[in-house]
Design a protein around this motif. Sequence first.
Motif, PDB file in Angstrom:
ATOM      1  N   THR A  31       9.992  13.812 -62.891  1.00 49.72           N
ATOM      2  CA  THR A  31      10.061  14.017 -61.445  1.00 49.72           C
ATOM      3  C   THR A  31      10.495  12.781 -60.672  1.00 49.72           C
ATOM      4  OG1 THR A  31       7.675  13.630 -61.423  1.00 49.72           O
ATOM      5  CG2 THR A  31       8.419  15.919 -61.294  1.00 49.72           C
ATOM      6  N   ASN A  32      10.465  11.615 -61.331  1.00 48.25           N
ATOM      7  CA  ASN A  32      10.879  10.406 -60.632  1.00 48.25           C
ATOM      8  C   ASN A  32      11.042   9.293 -61.670  1.00 48.25           C
ATOM      9  OD1 ASN A  32      11.540   8.665 -58.549  1.00 48.25           O
ATOM     10  ND2 ASN A  32       9.649   8.992 -57.391  1.00 48.25           N
ATOM     11  N   TYR A  92      14.270   7.964 -57.645  1.00 45.24           N
ATOM     12  CA  TYR A  92      14.838   9.273 -57.359  1.00 45.24           C
ATOM     13  C   TYR A  92      14.705   9.531 -55.861  1.00 45.24           C
ATOM     14  CZ  TYR A  92      15.563  10.886 -62.162  1.00 45.24           C
ATOM     15  OH  TYR A  92      16.028  11.061 -63.436  1.00 45.24           O
ATOM     16  N   GLY A 117      13.111  18.536 -56.284  1.00 45.55           N
ATOM     17  CA  GLY A 117      13.054  17.285 -57.023  1.00 45.55           C
ATOM     18  C   GLY A 117      13.931  16.240 -56.367  1.00 45.55           C
TER      19      GLY A 117
END
Length: 193
Positions: free
Chosen positions: A78-79, A97, A105
């Motif tokens: 997710t990051n 991100y 996302g």
Amino acid sequence: MTSSSAKVSLLSLLAALVISCAHGACTTSFTAEDAQSVFVPSGLDPGLIPPEGNVPIGQLFAVGTQHYTANGTAWVLTNATAELFNSRSENVGVHFYLAQKDAKGGQPSWESSCPRSIVTAKRLFTAQVQNNSITWALLSATDSQGYSGLFGDVTYIQRLFTQDGLPPSSAPTEINATCTSSYSTFYVYYKQL
Ligand SMILES: *[C@@H]1O[C@H](CO)[C@@H](O)[C@H](O)[C@H]1NC(C)=O
Ligand SMILES: *[C@@H]1O[C@H](CO)[C@@H](O)[C@H](O)[C@H]1NC(C)=O
Ligand SMILES: *[C@@H]1O[C@H](CO)[C@@H](O)[C@H](O)[C@H]1NC(C)=O
């Protein structure tokens, strides 16, 4: 993978030296030496190679973490957050991100602060080169800002020589559980000729 493993160790050693004497600095753009010192191994999967007409302008060593969230059955990336270092020991930017307005996302981004520039990219191809590390990858820029900064004219980014960064091998038991996994890698930046 023997000779490239040796190369990886050498690069890791150099990277460790780079980090041990890192300090902040204003870096306007990659230099001719930066371009010359880019190391892209031969025999790469063709999917990891940018289209003709794009040339490497520099590479940065990244050290940070990959962030995972449980979706119920699997760990989903997710990051990522990482500090970026050039070959002159300078901490020249960050990787993260960028959160998306549509909430689907984030998008991998690299940002320099002095002067500010940012490139956001999408993943085109990945290759599992080492079993115990995240994939090597090719990404193409979808957006960039700050033409006089490091990343303003970047068209493609390669992620090479990854170390670690995988999620736990056991499946998550709780939905929305999160975890981070340390990683390092080299990012190679390309621009259009
Ligand atoms: C969780 O992610 C995995 C891997 O991407 C996927 O196969 C699975 O369908 C996802 N599960 C849910 C509940 O979204
Ligand atoms: C990733 O982490 C950074 C730093 O904490 C944060 O600014 C960014 O919004 C995060 N991205 C996503 C997609 O959550
Ligand atoms: C990964 O591990 C498997 C099983 O041990 C092995 O067959 C394979 O060659 C390994 N792949 C890489 C890229 O090292």
